[in-house]
Design a protein around this motif. Structure first.
Motif, short mmCIF file in Angstrom:
data_model
loop_
_atom_site.label_atom_id
_atom_site.label_comp_id
_atom_site.label_asym_id
_atom_site.label_seq_id
_atom_site.Cartn_x
_atom_site.Cartn_y
_atom_site.Cartn_z
N ALA A 261 0.83 -1.21 0.00
CA ALA A 261 0.00 0.00 0.00
C ALA A 261 0.87 1.26 0.00
N VAL A 262 1.96 1.25 0.76
CA VAL A 262 2.88 2.39 0.77
C VAL A 262 3.42 2.62 -0.64
N ILE A 263 3.83 1.55 -1.30
CA ILE A 263 4.33 1.65 -2.67
C ILE A 263 3.24 2.12 -3.62
N ARG A 264 2.04 1.60 -3.45
CA ARG A 264 0.92 1.92 -4.34
C ARG A 264 0.59 3.41 -4.31
N HIS A 265 0.76 4.04 -3.17
CA HIS A 265 0.41 5.46 -3.04
C HIS A 265 1.61 6.40 -3.23
N SER A 266 2.78 5.83 -3.55
CA SER A 266 3.99 6.64 -3.71
C SER A 266 4.07 7.22 -5.12
N ILE A 267 5.09 8.05 -5.34
CA ILE A 267 5.35 8.55 -6.69
C ILE A 267 6.46 7.77 -7.37
N GLY A 268 6.99 6.74 -6.68
CA GLY A 268 8.00 5.90 -7.32
C GLY A 268 8.90 5.20 -6.32
N LEU A 276 10.37 -5.91 -2.74
CA LEU A 276 9.70 -4.62 -2.68
C LEU A 276 9.95 -3.79 -3.95
N THR A 277 11.16 -3.90 -4.50
CA THR A 277 11.46 -3.18 -5.75
C THR A 277 10.62 -3.74 -6.89
N HIS A 278 10.52 -5.06 -6.98
CA HIS A 278 9.70 -5.67 -8.03
C HIS A 278 8.24 -5.24 -7.88
N MET A 279 7.81 -5.00 -6.65
CA MET A 279 6.43 -4.54 -6.43
C MET A 279 6.21 -3.16 -7.02
N GLY A 280 7.25 -2.32 -7.01
CA GLY A 280 7.13 -1.01 -7.63
C GLY A 280 6.80 -1.13 -9.10
N ILE A 281 7.46 -2.06 -9.78
CA ILE A 281 7.18 -2.30 -11.20
C ILE A 281 5.78 -2.88 -11.37
N ALA A 282 5.41 -3.83 -10.48
CA ALA A 282 4.08 -4.43 -10.55
C ALA A 282 2.99 -3.39 -10.38
N GLU A 283 3.26 -2.37 -9.58
CA GLU A 283 2.28 -1.31 -9.34
C GLU A 283 2.36 -0.20 -10.39
N ASN A 284 3.18 -0.41 -11.41
CA ASN A 284 3.33 0.55 -12.52
C ASN A 284 3.79 1.92 -12.02
N LYS A 285 4.68 1.90 -11.05
CA LYS A 285 5.28 3.12 -10.52
C LYS A 285 6.64 3.35 -11.20
N PRO A 286 7.05 4.62 -11.37
CA PRO A 286 8.43 4.85 -11.80
C PRO A 286 9.38 4.14 -10.84
N THR A 287 10.19 3.24 -11.37
CA THR A 287 11.03 2.39 -10.51
C THR A 287 12.42 2.27 -11.10
N LEU A 288 13.43 2.52 -10.26
CA LEU A 288 14.81 2.25 -10.62
C LEU A 288 15.28 1.03 -9.84
N ALA A 289 15.69 -0.01 -10.55
CA ALA A 289 16.19 -1.23 -9.93
C ALA A 289 17.70 -1.26 -10.05
N LEU A 290 18.40 -1.30 -8.91
CA LEU A 290 19.86 -1.26 -8.89
C LEU A 290 20.40 -2.68 -8.75
N PHE A 291 20.91 -3.23 -9.85
CA PHE A 291 21.37 -4.61 -9.88
C PHE A 291 22.88 -4.66 -10.07
N GLY A 292 23.50 -5.68 -9.50
CA GLY A 292 24.93 -5.84 -9.63
C GLY A 292 25.33 -7.30 -9.69
N SER A 293 25.34 -7.97 -8.53
CA SER A 293 25.74 -9.38 -8.50
C SER A 293 24.66 -10.28 -9.09
N THR A 294 23.46 -9.75 -9.20
CA THR A 294 22.37 -10.50 -9.83
C THR A 294 21.76 -9.64 -10.93
N LEU A 295 21.19 -10.31 -11.91
CA LEU A 295 20.48 -9.62 -12.98
C LEU A 295 19.25 -10.47 -13.32
N PRO A 296 18.22 -10.43 -12.45
CA PRO A 296 17.05 -11.27 -12.67
C PRO A 296 16.32 -10.93 -13.95
N TYR A 297 16.44 -9.70 -14.41
CA TYR A 297 15.87 -9.24 -15.67
C TYR A 297 16.52 -7.90 -16.00
#
Length: 346
Positions: A261-268, A276-297
């Motif tokens: 809900a916090v993510i859903r009502h945020s601006i990104g 929680l980061t993947h949830m930002g994308i699921a909620e269609n929010k502007p989302t920056l995902a910072l990946f390094g040792s993993t690259l799930p997508y």
């Protein structure tokens, strides 16, 4: 054929981000089998990711942790009785189709115990393939796409859609906003700094500098909310020591559904490789995902979201970093770079 499928079991027991990315399968199943009842087997700590989902008829909570605890305590008789009762209840549901989206021994056993008429596994390993009637290759879809392996399963089942949007529950248990010492305000950004392995973390001083680099810095009218689970409380206290005043620490203070809900009502959202980061994308929010040792997508399927990833000779190292704790891949994602990329998403 679809008319004969009345009861479906989906098994994806963990972890939070994987369940989020697997959630589009619910739309697939409801489309292909509109009259079927859909159940989802999940571990208790992740059940709230799906609880109350409008496309889901039943949650089956698998008490894996409780069973493990009983095993370590040599409570084998009671453990055997609990598992026997669980198997009996599972089989009594008489599933027509069971789908293992995890592909591990623990998830494969649930499918096996269900005694479903048709059992399908995804990338089945750890011996779970022998319990499946069919095994789907999760690499059949471009692995750069978020949720690609689950879309491979959807296409195997007959879903011809090109898009594959994630779905979180429409109705959530929302936080008691009035209980917050500092109101979040109308516009706020969510930081998701915490995850399971240190090589996936960004650095405290980077987060602190980013908070100051975002619009208007320390004098911003836009608050920043830090989210995380109960296990992240101590780390959050360290992080907050040099944060500007507009940063609100909600780490360990929300349930999973409250965090959604916090993510859903945020601006990104800005976060590392965590659910929680993947949830930002699921909620269609502007989302920056910072990946390094993993690259799930690397492709979020959304023009509002972007993966920041600087490939090194050693990356992605996953669980086996070779940089002696420097985490060069994450070092290369500077606060200035992240702040600039955030501005491009606005």
């Amino acid at each position: 054929m679809s008319a004969s499928v009345k009861k479906i079991l989906v098994v994806r027991m963990s972890a939070m981000g994987d369940i989020v990315m697997a959630s589009p399968i619910l739309r697939t199943l409801k489309t292909l089998y509109p009259n079927a009842k859909i159940s989802w087997a999940v571990q208790p700590e992740f059940a709230d990711v799906l609880r109350g989902h409008e496309l889901l008829d039943e949650l089956i909570v698998v008490p894996k942790g409780q069973w493990k605890k009983a095993f370590k305590a040599f409570q084998w008789w009671s453990l055997w009785q609990e598992i026997r009762a669980f198997k009996r209840n599972l089989r009594a549901k008489e599933f027509d189709l069971a789908i293992d989206l995890q592909g591990l021994a623990k998830s494969g056993l649930i499918v096996k115990w269900s005694n479903a008429k048709r059992k399908i596994g995804l990338n089945s390993r750890e011996g779970s393939n022998k319990w499946m009637d069919e095994v789907v290759d999760g690499n059949a879809i471009d692995g750069a796409l978020i949720g690609s392996e689950y879309q491979a399963m959807a296409q195997f089942l007959g879903d011809k859609r090109g898009n594959f949007p994630m779905h979180l529950p429409a109705k959530l248990n929302t936080p008691n906003w009035s209980s917050l010492k500092k109101p979040l305000g109308k516009d706020y950004i969510v930081f998701c700094p915490f995850t399971t392995r240190p090589q996936k973390h960004w650095f405290n001083d980077y987060w602190q500098q980013l908070a100051k680099n975002l619009p208007a810095g320390e004098k911003s009218s836009i608050n920043i909310v830090v989210l995380g689970g109960p296990g992240d409380i101590e780390a959050a206290e360290d992080l907050m020591q040099s944060m500007p005043e507009n940063v609100v620490n909600l780490v360990g203070k929300t349930s999973i559904q409250e965090a959604i809900a916090v993510i859903r009502h945020s601006i990104g959202v800005i976060g590392v490789d965590t659910g929680l980061t993947h949830m930002g994308i699921a909620e269609n929010k502007p989302t920056l995902a910072l990946f390094g040792s993993t690259l799930p997508y690397s492709d979020t399927r959304s023009g509002k979201s972007k993966v920041l990833y600087q490939k090194m000779d050693c990356s992605p190292c996953r669980r086996n970093p070779t940089c002696e704790g420097r985490f060069d891949c994450m070092q290369s994602l500077t606060p200035e770079l992240v702040a600039n990329e955030w501005q491009k998403l606005q």
